[in-house]
Design an enzyme around this catalytic site. Sequence first.
Site, mmCIF file in Angstrom:
data_model
loop_
_atom_site.group_PDB
_atom_site.id
_atom_site.type_symbol
_atom_site.label_atom_id
_atom_site.label_comp_id
_atom_site.label_asym_id
_atom_site.label_seq_id
_atom_site.Cartn_x
_atom_site.Cartn_y
_atom_site.Cartn_z
ATOM 1 N N LEU A 246 0.849 -1.200 0.000
ATOM 2 C CA LEU A 246 0.000 0.000 0.000
ATOM 3 C C LEU A 246 0.880 1.244 0.000
ATOM 4 O O LEU A 246 0.707 2.179 0.764
ATOM 5 C CB LEU A 246 -0.945 -0.030 1.214
ATOM 6 C CG LEU A 246 -2.084 1.002 1.264
ATOM 7 C CD1 LEU A 246 -2.941 0.978 0.025
ATOM 8 C CD2 LEU A 246 -2.941 0.804 2.508
ATOM 9 N N GLY A 247 1.877 1.191 -0.907
ATOM 10 C CA GLY A 247 2.733 2.360 -1.102
ATOM 11 C C GLY A 247 2.089 3.274 -2.133
ATOM 12 O O GLY A 247 0.870 3.372 -2.208
ATOM 13 N N VAL B 71 1.855 3.191 -5.533
ATOM 14 C CA VAL B 71 0.992 2.593 -6.552
ATOM 15 C C VAL B 71 -0.227 1.925 -5.912
ATOM 16 O O VAL B 71 -1.352 2.062 -6.395
ATOM 17 C CB VAL B 71 1.787 1.598 -7.422
ATOM 18 C CG1 VAL B 71 0.872 0.939 -8.450
ATOM 19 C CG2 VAL B 71 2.939 2.305 -8.109
ATOM 20 N N THR C 233 -1.779 2.712 -3.228
ATOM 21 C CA THR C 233 -2.747 3.748 -2.872
ATOM 22 C C THR C 233 -3.541 4.187 -4.098
ATOM 23 O O THR C 233 -4.761 4.349 -4.047
ATOM 24 C CB THR C 233 -2.004 4.964 -2.256
ATOM 25 O OG1 THR C 233 -1.249 4.495 -1.136
ATOM 26 C CG2 THR C 233 -2.971 6.034 -1.798
ATOM 27 N N VAL D 145 6.277 -1.968 -17.293
ATOM 28 C CA VAL D 145 7.081 -1.204 -18.247
ATOM 29 C C VAL D 145 6.336 0.062 -18.622
ATOM 30 O O VAL D 145 5.159 0.016 -18.981
ATOM 31 C CB VAL D 145 7.350 -2.012 -19.537
ATOM 32 C CG1 VAL D 145 8.202 -1.195 -20.501
ATOM 33 C CG2 VAL D 145 8.019 -3.336 -19.221
ATOM 34 N N GLY E 83 5.047 2.661 -17.114
ATOM 35 C CA GLY E 83 3.900 3.090 -16.307
ATOM 36 C C GLY E 83 2.550 3.140 -16.988
ATOM 37 O O GLY E 83 1.867 2.130 -17.129
ATOM 38 N N GLU F 91 16.677 8.269 -6.657
ATOM 39 C CA GLU F 91 16.793 7.717 -5.314
ATOM 40 C C GLU F 91 18.129 8.084 -4.680
ATOM 41 O O GLU F 91 19.072 8.505 -5.359
ATOM 42 C CB GLU F 91 16.661 6.196 -5.383
ATOM 43 C CG GLU F 91 15.435 5.805 -6.181
ATOM 44 C CD GLU F 91 14.819 4.498 -5.733
ATOM 45 O OE1 GLU F 91 15.097 4.072 -4.596
ATOM 46 O OE2 GLU F 91 14.072 3.923 -6.518
ATOM 47 N N LYS G 238 13.401 -3.592 -18.134
ATOM 48 C CA LYS G 238 12.233 -3.308 -18.971
ATOM 49 C C LYS G 238 12.463 -3.786 -20.402
ATOM 50 O O LYS G 238 11.546 -4.299 -21.042
ATOM 51 C CB LYS G 238 11.937 -1.815 -18.918
ATOM 52 C CG LYS G 238 11.420 -1.403 -17.531
ATOM 53 C CD LYS G 238 11.510 0.082 -17.318
ATOM 54 C CE LYS G 238 10.934 0.501 -15.972
ATOM 55 N NZ LYS G 238 11.291 1.904 -15.643
ATOM 56 N N GLY H 232 4.757 7.105 -11.482
ATOM 57 C CA GLY H 232 3.808 7.944 -10.750
ATOM 58 C C GLY H 232 2.644 7.132 -10.244
ATOM 59 O O GLY H 232 2.271 6.123 -10.838
#
Lengths: 428, 428
Positions: free
Chosen positions: B11-12, B14, B16, B132, B134, B190, B205, B302
């Site tokens: 529940l990070g 994505v 969420t 791949v 998004g 990061e 990817k 995102g």
Amino acid sequence: MKPIKVGLLGLGTVGTGVVRIVENHQHDLLSQSGSPIEIAKILVQNKNKTRNISVSSDILTENPWDVVENPEIDVIVEVMGGIELSKKLILTALDHGKHIVTANKDLMALHGPEILARAAEKRCDVFYEASVAGGIPIIRTLVEGFTSDRITKIMGIVNGTTNYILTKMSQEGAAYEDVLKEAQQLGYAEADPTSDVEGFDAARKMTILSTLGFRANVALSDVEVRGISKVSKEDIAYGKRLGYEVKLLGIAERQDDAISISVQPTMVKHSHPLASVNGVFNAVYVYGEAVGETMFYGPGAGEMPTATSVVADLVAVVRNLNLGINGRRGFVPYKEKKLKTDEQIVSKNFILLHVEDKAGVLAQITQVFAEYEVSLESVLQHPNRTNSLAEIIVITHDANKAAMTKVLKRFESMDVVQAIKSVYRVEG
Amino acid sequence: MKPIKVGLLGLGTVGTGVVRIVENHQHDLLSQSGSPIEIAKILVQNKNKTRNISVSSDILTENPWDVVENPEIDVIVEVMGGIELSKKLILTALDHGKHIVTANKDLMALHGPEILARAAEKRCDVFYEASVAGGIPIIRTLVEGFTSDRITKIMGIVNGTTNYILTKMSQEGAAYEDVLKEAQQLGYAEADPTSDVEGFDAARKMTILSTLGFRANVALSDVEVRGISKVSKEDIAYGKRLGYEVKLLGIAERQDDAISISVQPTMVKHSHPLASVNGVFNAVYVYGEAVGETMFYGPGAGEMPTATSVVADLVAVVRNLNLGINGRRGFVPYKEKKLKTDEQIVSKNFILLHVEDKAGVLAQITQVFAEYEVSLESVLQHPNRTNSLAEIIVITHDANKAAMTKVLKRFESMDVVQAIKSVYRVEG
């Protein structure tokens, strides 16, 4: 393994491409669809015509009913074009339980709902990926890729002929008539170019795309259409100077439950991905509430690109046949269509006026915008070298269409305004 | 109507987004999939953590087996990332007959074949569109849209972090280290950026895309990888002057039956559609024998774009559940993988050398190219202002990699060559 038998209606450019792909890719198509695919009958206008593809004369026929009522045939691929006969043939084929793949945008834009309803009733597939933007799998993308999102805007360069003409006008500073003539000589435009240059072809494609994107039955008559035949090289030059390219855009928008669809030459900001789509290429820009900006780019027409989409649909039909699920994965619009009022249609606008070159005119002009609460992003005035008039170019902020109509009507009645030379929607 | 119950792993960001879409789009999802969709269990690390989404604490669990072995759950959505635990959970879920939607590129690149084989055995779906690029439905496009074509080239900007860095370096003439630091502050890179900047993320990817595009099982170890950490602002400036942008491209190519896959910073000609893909956007360019050039553009990451793809996959699983065809529409590679030799890998190249500034050096340099039959498209020589050396920039015509390796080896051994400053593949 029992082959799936295909009846092909039409052996023109796209039909020839379909035969080529089915013949040359047998192994790939079998591996992906689960069955061999055989072209068993082909409807042609003249069996004895010389063709640049070799097909057995046994499978050619000049009688369409030989194909669509033929009990041996599983799938009809319609690439003959036209409306009335195609419709009759497709409905008959559906009544005989045959699945349909068509590249016919005119037919789908005008009679899509009727054909899809008959298909649902008969549990048959009707796929039409090739009807919009040739080789770009945009229909799949809208139906399968964006199921989870709510699309708010679709903008498409969906007519290669007009994009070729506008690109040439922009790159060479050439006049519309000259480029059109050249396009006709090169075979990029037809002898009667009306359907392309007046935007009717793009309008049909936008009918299909907006039906899919907004999941509501959009009719061709819902699309407001303006073509490119009045676009001047001066407009393009002015646009360029201000950072815009003129493109013929199909624009479908939704706000809450209300939608609007139009086709019109549009000033597209250079930084927008649609601005650099040049020549005969097509592109469809899709904005979704969740996904944001996406764009799909590729060849809009041509023998092999269009045939690629047709045969991909054929593979989908064969997969469904092998799974026994034909007619059960079709797209069904489930939303009610509600069109925007002119008050709800909002955009930025580019206006070029010729006005008398005297004191106070600019103030009078800007006063009209203010009166109707249209605010302005930029105003440019300078004398026109070839006459004694001044030119005023205005780019508005977002303004509603009703207000813009009133503004333009006022300009028409003003003595100082000699001419409203051009009005464009602005995007990007 | 019986709802389809989803177990969410993670529940990070994505996760969420997935919860938001499933909650807010209930009606749309039902209309399109045929069933209500309910998130019935969510695996989290800490049940008591404050979250910016409201979910009933009853459905949260810290025990993964509560989710993947739960007899109530129909579909597992894996958005927790990581490799070993995710793999174990997904395989267990498949053993319990659950369908899988995952956004996990690392997992699919490394263990895709094993997971897909288990899924086929258990007649379960495994979909991974979000792994791949998004929000771009590129996996669907390769699997369904281009079934009828033979893809010869896939070039992708599939890592948003590096594209952001290279875009900034190009637009602002900034140095790599400075832009990386800024990207880290903005959350685009990061704290340990290795996976992105060294090209490993892009390589994963490309493993997935080339497996789908070439219909053969490509392994991560087949991908030759070079990152952007050595790209200098000088290289970018030189590229620009010659009409190129430096982009980190994943390049997968096929000639006859042999393929090659690489990730490397590449000089992309300004007129190529990939050259103007900027910032964190992704784009995948696909060249097919029949369709020709296509490109698919959109957000690469995102919360909401990625969640859009995850939920589109979820809808596909539910549709299949309602048709009773899960596990029967999966992609199966049916071609044998054969990698190109260095003699078969062909490209144009950009080479920047620092050489002694004296007579005859250019002749010596060009002589080396001639010796290995590498022909040149352009050669530029000028003095370097900051030292007494001359700079030579060569752009080759198509040359094979084996020959290029020999050329560079020879340069290394030549006294007049002070440094091979940079070597880039050239595209467009």
